[in-house]
Design a protein around this motif. Structure first.
Motif, PDB file in Angstrom:
ATOM      1  N   PHE A 235       0.835  -1.203   0.000  1.00 18.54           N
ATOM      2  CA  PHE A 235       0.000   0.000   0.000  1.00 18.54           C
ATOM      3  C   PHE A 235       0.866   1.248   0.000  1.00 18.54           C
ATOM      4  O   PHE A 235       0.608   2.204  -0.755  1.00 18.54           O
ATOM      5  CB  PHE A 235      -0.917  -0.010   1.222  1.00 18.54           C
ATOM      6  CG  PHE A 235      -1.841   1.167   1.305  1.00 18.54           C
ATOM      7  CD1 PHE A 235      -3.021   1.197   0.591  1.00 18.54           C
ATOM      8  CD2 PHE A 235      -1.520   2.261   2.112  1.00 18.54           C
ATOM      9  CE1 PHE A 235      -3.883   2.282   0.663  1.00 18.54           C
ATOM     10  CE2 PHE A 235      -2.367   3.355   2.192  1.00 18.54           C
ATOM     11  CZ  PHE A 235      -3.550   3.368   1.468  1.00 18.54           C
TER      12      PHE A 235
ATOM     13  N   THR B  90       0.876   4.095  -3.132  1.00 14.99           N
ATOM     14  CA  THR B  90       0.284   5.383  -2.785  1.00 14.99           C
ATOM     15  C   THR B  90       1.347   6.463  -2.602  1.00 14.99           C
ATOM     16  O   THR B  90       0.994   7.627  -2.340  1.00 14.99           O
ATOM     17  CB  THR B  90      -0.563   5.274  -1.502  1.00 14.99           C
ATOM     18  OG1 THR B  90       0.237   4.746  -0.434  1.00 14.99           O
ATOM     19  CG2 THR B  90      -1.767   4.368  -1.736  1.00 14.99           C
TER      20      THR B  90
ATOM     21  N   ALA C 157      -2.788   3.700  -7.729  1.00  8.63           N
ATOM     22  CA  ALA C 157      -3.048   4.803  -6.797  1.00  8.63           C
ATOM     23  C   ALA C 157      -4.506   5.252  -6.854  1.00  8.63           C
ATOM     24  O   ALA C 157      -5.141   5.491  -5.814  1.00  8.63           O
ATOM     25  CB  ALA C 157      -2.115   5.969  -7.103  1.00  8.63           C
ATOM     26  N   ASN C 158      -5.055   5.355  -8.067  1.00  8.53           N
ATOM     27  CA  ASN C 158      -6.449   5.785  -8.208  1.00  8.53           C
ATOM     28  C   ASN C 158      -7.410   4.797  -7.569  1.00  8.53           C
ATOM     29  O   ASN C 158      -8.386   5.192  -6.907  1.00  8.53           O
ATOM     30  CB  ASN C 158      -6.792   5.973  -9.684  1.00  8.53           C
ATOM     31  CG  ASN C 158      -6.114   7.186 -10.289  1.00  8.53           C
ATOM     32  OD1 ASN C 158      -5.637   8.062  -9.574  1.00  8.53           O
ATOM     33  ND2 ASN C 158      -6.069   7.248 -11.615  1.00  8.53           N
TER      34      ASN C 158
ATOM     35  N   LEU D  29      -6.743   2.440  -5.206  1.00  9.60           N
ATOM     36  CA  LEU D  29      -6.577   2.384  -3.759  1.00  9.60           C
ATOM     37  C   LEU D  29      -7.221   3.594  -3.086  1.00  9.60           C
ATOM     38  O   LEU D  29      -7.730   3.488  -1.962  1.00  9.60           O
ATOM     39  CB  LEU D  29      -5.094   2.285  -3.409  1.00  9.60           C
ATOM     40  CG  LEU D  29      -4.445   0.936  -3.761  1.00  9.60           C
ATOM     41  CD1 LEU D  29      -2.937   1.008  -3.599  1.00  9.60           C
ATOM     42  CD2 LEU D  29      -5.027  -0.196  -2.916  1.00  9.60           C
ATOM     43  N   ALA D  30      -7.227   4.731  -3.757  1.00 11.50           N
ATOM     44  CA  ALA D  30      -7.893   5.904  -3.206  1.00 11.50           C
ATOM     45  C   ALA D  30      -9.394   5.679  -3.072  1.00 11.50           C
ATOM     46  O   ALA D  30     -10.035   6.210  -2.147  1.00 11.50           O
ATOM     47  CB  ALA D  30      -7.621   7.120  -4.083  1.00 11.50           C
ATOM     48  N   GLU D  31      -9.961   4.871  -3.967  1.00 12.24           N
ATOM     49  CA  GLU D  31     -11.406   4.601  -3.932  1.00 12.24           C
ATOM     50  C   GLU D  31     -11.811   3.798  -2.703  1.00 12.24           C
ATOM     51  O   GLU D  31     -12.972   3.834  -2.292  1.00 12.24           O
ATOM     52  CB  GLU D  31     -11.827   3.854  -5.198  1.00 12.24           C
ATOM     53  CG  GLU D  31     -11.759   4.678  -6.463  1.00 12.24           C
ATOM     54  CD  GLU D  31     -12.847   5.732  -6.536  1.00 12.24           C
ATOM     55  OE1 GLU D  31     -13.905   5.535  -5.904  1.00 12.24           O
ATOM     56  OE2 GLU D  31     -12.629   6.750  -7.212  1.00 12.24           O
TER      57      GLU D  31
ATOM     58  N   ALA E  91      -9.988   3.887   0.293  1.00  6.82           N
ATOM     59  CA  ALA E  91      -9.185   4.376   1.415  1.00  6.82           C
ATOM     60  C   ALA E  91      -9.939   4.310   2.744  1.00  6.82           C
ATOM     61  O   ALA E  91      -9.332   4.126   3.802  1.00  6.82           O
ATOM     62  CB  ALA E  91      -8.714   5.800   1.144  1.00  6.82           C
ATOM     63  N   ASP E  92     -11.276   4.449   2.694  1.00  6.38           N
ATOM     64  CA  ASP E  92     -12.057   4.473   3.926  1.00  6.38           C
ATOM     65  C   ASP E  92     -12.419   3.086   4.433  1.00  6.38           C
ATOM     66  O   ASP E  92     -13.001   2.957   5.513  1.00  6.38           O
ATOM     67  CB  ASP E  92     -13.335   5.296   3.723  1.00  6.38           C
ATOM     68  CG  ASP E  92     -14.243   4.718   2.650  1.00  6.38           C
ATOM     69  OD1 ASP E  92     -13.738   3.952   1.798  1.00  6.38           O
ATOM     70  OD2 ASP E  92     -15.452   5.037   2.651  1.00  6.38           O
ATOM     71  N   ARG E  93     -12.086   2.050   3.672  1.00  5.68           N
ATOM     72  CA  ARG E  93     -12.441   0.703   4.118  1.00  5.68           C
ATOM     73  C   ARG E  93     -11.297  -0.299   3.933  1.00  5.68           C
ATOM     74  O   ARG E  93     -11.524  -1.506   3.938  1.00  5.68           O
ATOM     75  CB  ARG E  93     -13.697   0.217   3.396  1.00  5.68           C
ATOM     76  CG  ARG E  93     -13.562   0.109   1.893  1.00  5.68           C
ATOM     77  CD  ARG E  93     -14.761  -0.639   1.296  1.00  5.68           C
ATOM     78  NE  ARG E  93     -15.918   0.209   1.145  1.00  5.68           N
ATOM     79  CZ  ARG E  93     -17.108  -0.222   0.723  1.00  5.68           C
ATOM     80  NH1 ARG E  93     -17.291  -1.494   0.452  1.00  5.68           N
ATOM     81  NH2 ARG E  93     -18.112   0.614   0.573  1.00  5.68           N
ATOM     82  N   ILE E  94     -10.085   0.202   3.766  1.00  6.05           N
ATOM     83  CA  ILE E  94      -8.952  -0.693   3.550  1.00  6.05           C
ATOM     84  C   ILE E  94      -8.313  -1.058   4.885  1.00  6.05           C
ATOM     85  O   ILE E  94      -8.247  -0.235   5.809  1.00  6.05           O
ATOM     86  CB  ILE E  94      -7.929  -0.069   2.590  1.00  6.05           C
ATOM     87  CG1 ILE E  94      -7.038  -1.160   1.985  1.00  6.05           C
ATOM     88  CG2 ILE E  94      -7.091   1.002   3.275  1.00  6.05           C
ATOM     89  CD1 ILE E  94      -6.352  -0.729   0.714  1.00  6.05           C
TER      90      ILE E  94
END
Length: 306
Positions: free
Chosen positions: A160, A164, A184-185, A187-189, A191-194
């Protein structure tokens, strides 16, 4: 009558399966023990120049090895096997496939789900071996929404951090810059549940991580307990069924760190052959499930169909 997104995607999967090709898209490999079940699903196949693995100058003996495996010419078409594990409580997907934007021969995972009778909305967890396009770009569907919207997402902390890092796109090399941007795009999607983890972690009950770096800096394999058996999901740490087995110490152009990738591959194959542990390789043939046997100066992949 209103049609929700779940019904629409399920229907499109069935239509795509009918129109795309006459043969089923699920792979033949599965292991069943009580309520636990491990399947491999086909996301299609890659189309790669031989030089992607061997470099522009093939090592002496490489062409002879490929010929023995029926691989002639300058193009290789490795399978893409995504592992699905169900234990009666959780539905766990290892990697998310390539999606629609990588290659026209990939992105068939949702069709494979439909064929197997599994709803992508029922996936509780997606666990990534690494963040190359054929493993993570399928995170998003054709609408730009999450393909597995009810899932939690798990990836190694080092992997990660690498994808990132804003500096990765300028240091990875021009031929892989799109890999960095795409990872990166995506993983940003999520980010709130990883959920991040380290080597040796129990990622989920019965699933333990194993650091296998080289293909990417933070590549992970996973030991999955299926009934009384442990099966390893090796991702791309063992990238093919020919050169990687017969000459595991050779540098592979598909690995970002070729020297480290070769060291990891040799170590894994030594262990798998010694323990006779079954494993799933993402790019191995016929579903990717099998064993490694020591032979001469290398190994051989012994696959199985069920």
């Amino acid at each position: 009558m209103a049609i929700d997104r779940r019904d629409y995607l399920r229907g499109m999967g069935a239509i795509g399966l009918t129109l795309a090709m006459p043969t089923p898209l699920w792979s033949q490999s599965n292991v069943i023990a009580g309520q636990a079940r491990l399947d491999t699903l086909s996301d299609g196949n890659l189309v790669l120049p031989k030089s992607f693995i061997l470099g522009e100058m093939s090592p002496p003996g490489a062409d002879e090895i490929l010929t023995r495996y029926g691989l002639a010419g300058d193009t290789l078409t490795p399978d893409c096997n995504v592992t699905l594990f169900r234990d009666g409580t959780r539905t766990v997907l290892f990697d998310a496939g390539a999606g629609a934007d990588f290659m026209p021969t990939t992105g068939r995972l949702i069709e494979a789900f439909d064929t197997l009778g599994v709803d992508p909305f029922d996936v509780t967890d997606v666990v990534f071996t690494h963040a190359h396009p054929d493993h993570i770009w399928g995170l998003l569907d054709d609408f730009g929404d999450l393909s597995f919207p009810e899932a939690d997402y798990h990836i190694g902390a080092d992997e990660f951090a690498y994808w990132t890092d804003p500096n990765t796109v300028s240091t990875i090399g021009t031929e892989r810059q799109s890999f960095a941007v795409g990872a990166a795009n995506r993983l940003a999607e999520i980010a709130d549940r990883i959920i991040l983890f380290d080597d040796g972690a129990e990622v989920l009950p019965g699933i333990h991580s194993r650091a296998t770096p080289g293909h990417t800096p933070g590549h992970m394999a996973f030991v999955v307990t299926v009934g009384r058996e442990e099966i390893m999901v090796v991702g791309d740490a063992i990238g093919n069924h020919h050169i990687a087995f017969e000459r595991p110490g050779w540098i592979s152009g598909s690995d970002q760190d070729g020297t480290l990738g070769a060291k990891t591959r040799q170590m894994l194959l030594d262990q798998l052959a010694h323990d006779q542990m079954r494993f799933v390789g993402f790019h191995l043939p016929n579903g990717g499930l099998g064993r490694a046997e020591k032979r001469d100066e290398g190994f051989v992949f012994v696959g199985e169909d069920s």
